[in-house]
Motif scaffolding. Sequence first.
Motif, short mmCIF file in Angstrom:
data_model
loop_
_atom_site.label_atom_id
_atom_site.label_comp_id
_atom_site.label_asym_id
_atom_site.label_seq_id
_atom_site.Cartn_x
_atom_site.Cartn_y
_atom_site.Cartn_z
N GLU A 17 -27.99 113.97 -42.33
CA GLU A 17 -27.90 113.21 -41.09
C GLU A 17 -27.06 111.99 -41.46
O GLU A 17 -27.29 111.36 -42.49
N LYS A 49 -22.02 112.71 -35.06
CA LYS A 49 -22.00 113.82 -34.11
C LYS A 49 -21.55 115.12 -34.80
O LYS A 49 -22.13 116.18 -34.57
N GLU A 66 -24.43 116.30 -36.90
CA GLU A 66 -25.52 116.71 -36.00
C GLU A 66 -25.26 118.12 -35.47
O GLU A 66 -26.15 118.97 -35.46
N ARG A 123 -25.70 120.64 -38.29
CA ARG A 123 -27.13 120.88 -38.56
C ARG A 123 -27.70 121.85 -37.50
O ARG A 123 -28.45 122.76 -37.85
N LYS A 124 -27.34 121.64 -36.24
CA LYS A 124 -27.84 122.53 -35.17
C LYS A 124 -27.33 123.95 -35.37
O LYS A 124 -28.10 124.90 -35.19
N ASP A 173 -32.12 121.44 -36.90
CA ASP A 173 -32.70 120.45 -35.99
C ASP A 173 -33.50 121.10 -34.90
O ASP A 173 -33.33 122.18 -34.49
#
Length: 124
Positions: free
Chosen positions: A101, A112, A115, A118-119, A124
Amino acid sequence: MIDFKFQPESYFTEETTSVLLVKMHYPESQWGEQISIYAHWLERKIQFEAVDFYGNDYMLYPSSSFEALSMEDMVYLVEGMQVNTDAMEGNMELNLDGIPEVESDFYPELGKYFEEKRKNFGLD
């Protein structure tokens, strides 16, 4: 859409020669590792340094630059960060488990980017 060509004009002001570029947190690491990347203005060059609480030695690519990095180069720097195996003790390589993160005042879209990554990996 993330602008990978974005490049800050500078990291430094007339009063500063060292700045915090990126804060990273690795939630998948068994220690929940926090690592910070700093930029230092030394010898008319920007030197990059990664620092954690334990004083581990990290290798960054590039380790220096004559100008602020583009967003794309900063992504490569973060993703390519490695523990210096010459100075490694115990399971230091586990510090970098997972996808971090990320926060950065100089690269607003960097958080972003990670993020979304990670998704895509279901973290997440």
